[in-house]
Design a protein around this motif. Structure first.
Motif, mmCIF file in Angstrom:
data_model
loop_
_atom_site.group_PDB
_atom_site.id
_atom_site.type_symbol
_atom_site.label_atom_id
_atom_site.label_comp_id
_atom_site.label_asym_id
_atom_site.label_seq_id
_atom_site.Cartn_x
_atom_site.Cartn_y
_atom_site.Cartn_z
ATOM 1 N N CYS A 158 0.881 -1.161 0.000
ATOM 2 C CA CYS A 158 0.000 0.000 0.000
ATOM 3 C C CYS A 158 0.926 1.220 0.000
ATOM 4 O O CYS A 158 1.656 1.452 0.961
ATOM 5 C CB CYS A 158 -0.903 -0.018 1.226
ATOM 6 N N CYS A 169 -3.370 0.637 -2.757
ATOM 7 C CA CYS A 169 -3.024 -0.776 -2.582
ATOM 8 C C CYS A 169 -2.718 -1.399 -3.933
ATOM 9 O O CYS A 169 -3.437 -1.177 -4.912
ATOM 10 C CB CYS A 169 -4.170 -1.515 -1.902
ATOM 11 N N HIS A 196 -6.170 -0.135 -6.029
ATOM 12 C CA HIS A 196 -7.317 0.634 -5.542
ATOM 13 C C HIS A 196 -6.861 1.572 -4.437
ATOM 14 O O HIS A 196 -5.758 1.448 -3.913
ATOM 15 C CB HIS A 196 -8.441 -0.286 -5.045
ATOM 16 N N ARG A 251 -7.966 1.410 1.140
ATOM 17 C CA ARG A 251 -7.155 0.629 2.080
ATOM 18 C C ARG A 251 -7.993 -0.016 3.185
ATOM 19 O O ARG A 251 -7.923 -1.216 3.417
ATOM 20 C CB ARG A 251 -6.085 1.533 2.693
ATOM 21 N N TYR A 301 -10.392 -2.590 1.989
ATOM 22 C CA TYR A 301 -9.662 -3.792 1.573
ATOM 23 C C TYR A 301 -9.313 -4.657 2.794
ATOM 24 O O TYR A 301 -9.486 -5.874 2.770
ATOM 25 C CB TYR A 301 -8.392 -3.391 0.820
ATOM 26 N N CYS A 337 -10.635 -8.458 3.384
ATOM 27 C CA CYS A 337 -9.757 -9.612 3.615
ATOM 28 C C CYS A 337 -10.138 -10.356 4.890
ATOM 29 O O CYS A 337 -10.175 -11.581 4.909
ATOM 30 C CB CYS A 337 -8.301 -9.169 3.693
ATOM 31 N N LEU A 377 -13.784 -8.615 -4.797
ATOM 32 C CA LEU A 377 -12.839 -7.545 -4.489
ATOM 33 C C LEU A 377 -13.249 -6.245 -5.181
ATOM 34 O O LEU A 377 -13.194 -5.171 -4.581
ATOM 35 C CB LEU A 377 -11.423 -7.954 -4.910
ATOM 36 N N THR A 397 -14.037 -2.751 -3.209
ATOM 37 C CA THR A 397 -13.034 -1.686 -3.275
ATOM 38 C C THR A 397 -13.028 -0.872 -4.566
ATOM 39 O O THR A 397 -12.285 0.101 -4.655
ATOM 40 C CB THR A 397 -11.617 -2.279 -3.115
ATOM 41 N N ALA A 407 -11.672 -1.880 -7.274
ATOM 42 C CA ALA A 407 -10.310 -2.089 -7.766
ATOM 43 C C ALA A 407 -10.275 -2.124 -9.290
ATOM 44 O O ALA A 407 -11.219 -2.563 -9.942
ATOM 45 C CB ALA A 407 -9.746 -3.400 -7.211
#
Length: 186
Positions: free
Chosen positions: A52, A57, A82, A85, A88, A92, A153, A157, A159
């Motif tokens: 990050c 990230c 993305h 943070r 994310y 996770c 994901l 996010t 991403a």
């Protein structure tokens, strides 16, 4: 397992004070974090590493799960990036029962410039790739619940994903060209 047991135990006052004192003595805030992911189950035992950088990230792995082979050990190498943070980290923990360790580093402006130069040189070999959930959101595909990792994901996010057209990281291999090799290269 020992670290997870330690973290699950009630906090001890002395440890919290030492940690707090260590944070107060930090001269500069980190602008680069190395996330080490561990989990007690399945493939998560192998772990994962990503970076990050100034809140952006960056990760490398086999995120096109439909194209992966040998249980996710081999397939097309994919990068995601993305700026979410905290989302994310929550993703996770929620989806993979992971524990994340974040190691903060403070890069000088010159070191950050070299890191970005390296990232841009790697990304010259890439093209945009979209997981199913993003394809559905941008087109007339049926809306629904997409359960592939890239889609989950993306939903958590927003991403951006990139696959490699050529270069060292075109093919992901869990025991060789993997997330650690990518982070180390950067």
């Amino acid at each position: 397992n020992e670290v997870n047991a330690y973290l699950a135990a009630p906090p001890q006052q002395e440890s919290a004070e030492v940690l707090h004192a260590a944070r107060e003595n930090t001269v500069q805030q980190p602008n680069v974090e190395v996330f080490v992911h561990v989990s007690p189950d399945g493939a998560g035992r192998m772990g994962h590493v990503d970076l990050c950088v100034n809140g952006n990230c960056i990760s490398y792995g086999g995120y096109d799960t439909a194209s992966m082979k040998l249980g996710g050990a081999i397939g097309p190498g994919t990068i995601f990036e993305h700026h979410a943070r905290d989302a994310y980290i929550a993703f996770c923990q929620r989806t993979s029962n992971k524990t994340l360790f974040a190691f903060g580093l403070h890069f000088t402006p010159q070191q950050l410039e070299k890191l970005y130069e390296k990232l841009h040189s790697i990304e010259k070999n890439c093209y945009a790739w979209k997981p199913d959930a993003r394809l559905a959101a941008e087109s007339a595909l049926p809306q629904g619940k997409y359960t592939d990792y890239g889609s989950e994901l993306y939903c958590a996010t927003a991403a951006d994903f990139y696959k490699f057209a050529r270069g060292q990281f075109k093919y992901y291999f869990v025991l060789g060209l993997n997330c650690v090799k990518f982070a180390d290269t950067l």
